[in-house]
Design a protein around this motif. Structure first.
Motif, short mmCIF file in Angstrom:
data_model
loop_
_atom_site.label_atom_id
_atom_site.label_comp_id
_atom_site.label_asym_id
_atom_site.label_seq_id
_atom_site.Cartn_x
_atom_site.Cartn_y
_atom_site.Cartn_z
N UNK A 29 2.45 -0.50 -37.37
CA UNK A 29 1.28 -0.07 -36.77
C UNK A 29 1.14 1.43 -36.37
N UNK A 30 -0.06 2.00 -36.87
CA UNK A 30 -0.15 3.56 -36.83
C UNK A 30 -1.25 3.83 -35.98
N UNK A 31 -1.38 3.01 -35.02
CA UNK A 31 -2.53 3.61 -34.17
C UNK A 31 -1.45 4.43 -33.04
N UNK A 32 -2.14 4.55 -31.63
CA UNK A 32 -1.58 5.48 -30.58
C UNK A 32 -0.21 5.33 -30.48
N UNK A 33 0.28 3.94 -30.46
CA UNK A 33 1.50 3.42 -29.84
C UNK A 33 2.55 3.90 -31.17
N UNK A 34 2.13 3.50 -32.42
CA UNK A 34 3.08 3.82 -33.35
C UNK A 34 3.36 5.41 -33.85
N UNK A 35 2.14 6.17 -33.58
CA UNK A 35 2.15 7.60 -33.87
C UNK A 35 2.86 8.24 -32.79
N UNK A 69 -11.27 15.08 -38.56
CA UNK A 69 -11.04 15.48 -36.82
C UNK A 69 -10.41 14.41 -36.37
N UNK A 70 -10.39 13.06 -36.91
CA UNK A 70 -9.64 12.03 -36.02
C UNK A 70 -8.07 11.91 -36.10
N UNK A 71 -7.36 12.59 -37.26
CA UNK A 71 -6.20 12.68 -37.66
C UNK A 71 -5.12 13.05 -36.31
N UNK A 72 -4.08 12.31 -36.03
CA UNK A 72 -2.91 12.62 -34.92
C UNK A 72 -2.51 14.09 -35.53
N UNK A 73 -2.20 13.97 -36.86
CA UNK A 73 -1.59 15.21 -37.38
C UNK A 73 -1.87 15.08 -38.82
#
Lengths: 410, 106
Positions: free
Chosen positions: A12-18, A62-66
């Motif tokens: 899972x690559x949402x806020x928790x995963x990232x 603009x949405x990418x964490x990184x």
């Protein structure tokens, strides 16, 4: 310890995963980190999808964490657009839908929650829009240009944020709300009523105590909806935000304890000590709650992921942060801090007429939550008060001349 | 692409390209720069992207909203005349070369 390090696998690559990736690397974790996410995009932030994204140019970058460079610099293996199929707890492996098998020392489950689908006939089901992923909002965006009349089903945050966005884009919007109040679960009746008035003042047609009875396709490609209270609406687009269900499928199949969510302890461990879980899919006993709860918020996902990273790094940590979340609707920023279930007294600071006010929610004399409208500074101060367990008196709470930050010092 | 110079609390300069339309908060966070958090995803709700803007660029910035003004009163590091929330500054060609100093804590 074995001779070979399998590392951490995160699903899972949402806020928790990232956040788990970032906290592990910042904390000095040197082993392999592998991220598996069914979404094909680089990990991105979802809150803006129903808020500013469509109004601010709908640029996915603009949405990418990184940026992509981060993952190669930090040696993070990405398996994107591929789902996890099964967990083999004995072998410490995860099977992916493409046949690959990944070994882990620690597994982090951050699968999030699945959209609750609207009950409509099959031939209409695939025409209904939802707002969860970048793919969802892109599909909405391609149709939104020509659509003029929208029906939104659901009076929670997602439905209302999208309704406000659509009004700003000049669309006609009707919102069907099943219960007697909007945001029923998450805000007080006072705040719900205030926002209902704002939505109506901004031209959204909010209909309470109603839902879809039948829906049929029109020749022009639109829909005709008969509501349970006997009204007929026609629209070009049908968007639903009627909640989510925690994605426990993998965990349940692997025999992990689940109870309307993957059950974790204070250290965010599941019933298997090698498997952690965080985010919307997780339920747990929070020190501020009487019962086991599940929280759908960025704060919850991020703070649980930090706890997991710390525990993997051998620095024991427990999750006890005071919850907070926010919603943007028109020019109103709603911010909720703490858990308000069981409150029995409300103190208001500032007037509703001014469009800027703060609600202090008490159980007895203890402050348990603070809801603000366009008072972000009060929200930030309230979070500190709640974290420190400081309860202002009712008089102090009501008095705008008492700076909330000054109460922290006593 | 226009550039932003982020100077961290220890005085290290990081020059990054930030596309027009991106905010200075996004430019820092996406490139993994420490010193700016942006925990509210840039919706002007948390004051964890506080920065001090070089005086030469202060006049070129968009006007401060009431919300930003109030949040800056509660920042973890001292508010100065040059304080702004970097999520409220969108990159433009006009801002090319802008220098922002990052505070000790967010």
């Amino acid at each position: 310890m074995g001779s070979k390090v399998a590392g951490v696998v995160i699903i899972g690559g949402g806020h928790a995963g990232f956040q788990c990736i970032d906290s592990l690397r910042k904390g000095g974790y040197a082993g392999p980190i592998t991220l598996v996410d069914a979404d094909p995009h680089l990990p991105y932030q979802r809150p803006p999808l129903s808020k500013g994204y469509l109004l601010e140019g709908a640029d996915p970058d603009t949405l990418l964490f990184r940026t992509a460079a981060y993952y190669s610099e930090q040696s993070v293996n990405l398996h994107l657009g591929i789902a996890a199929a099964a967990i083999d707890r004995e072998r410490h492996t995860v099977q992916l839908t493409n046949g690959l098998s990944l070994s882990y020392d620690q597994l982090v489950l951050a699968p999030g929650a699945s959209i609750r689908p609207l009950r409509v006939p099959d031939e209409i089901a695939d025409q209904v829009h939802y707002i969860k992923t970048l793919g969802d909002i892109d599909r909405i965006n391609t149709q939104l240009g020509t659509a003029q009349n929208l029906v939104v089903v659901g009076g929670g945050f997602i439905g209302l944020e999208f309704a406000a966005t659509a009004r700003k884009l000049g669309k006609n919007v009707s919102v069907l709300v099943r219960g007697p109040r909007i945001m029923n679960q998450n805000v007080t009746p006072e705040l719900s009523r205030f926002m209902l008035e704002q939505h109506r003042a901004h031209g959204a047609d909010i209909q309470l105590n109603t839902s879809i009875e039948t829906v049929s396709r029109l020749d022009n490609g639109g829909f005709e909806i008969l509501t349970t209270d006997g009204r007929t609406l026609s629209c070009d687009m049908l968007v639903a935000g009627i909640g989510v269900t925690p994605d426990t499928r993998l965990a349940e199949a692997a025999g992990l304890e689940c109870d309307e969510g993957i059950v974790v302890d204070a250290g965010c461990r599941t019933s298997d000590p090698a498997i952690y879980a965080a985010g919307d899919a997780v339920c747990f006993t929070h020190p501020l709650a009487d019962t086991r709860i599940r929280i759908e918020s960025v704060q919850n996902a991020v703070d649980q992921a930090k706890v997991i990273a710390a525990n993997i790094l051998g620095k024991p940590a427990e999750y006890d942060s005071a919850p907070w979340f926010w919603s943007d609707q028109y020019e109103f920023k709603l911010q909720m801090a703490g858990l308000h279930a069981g409150y029995d007294h409300v103190v208001q600071r500032g007037t509703t007429e001014s469009g800027k006010f703060t609600l202090f929610l008490y159980r007895g004399e203890r402050l348990i939550a603070v809801h603000t409208v366009n008072k972000p500074a009060d929200h930030m101060a309230a979070r500190k008060l709640l974290a420190a367990g400081i309860s202002p008196s009712f008089d102090e709470a009501a008095d705008e001349n008492v700076k909330l930050n000054s109460l922290l010092k006593r | 692409m226009p550039k932003v110079v982020y100077v961290d609390f220890q005085g290290n300069r990081n020059e990054l390209e930030v596309a027009n339309g991106m905010t200075l908060m996004q430019g820092a966070v996406m490139n993994g720069l420490d010193g700016i958090e942006g925990e509210c995803s840039g919706s002007c709700a948390c004051a964890t992207c506080h920065c001090y803007v070089d005086e030469a660029y202060l006049d070129k910035l968009p006007e401060m909203s009431e919300n930003e003004d109030e949040l800056l009163d509660g920042t973890a590091s001292e508010r100065l005349g040059s304080s702004r929330l970097s999520c409220q500054i969108r990159m433009t060609d006009d801002l090319d070369g802008i220098v922002v100093q990052l505070p000790e804590e967010q």
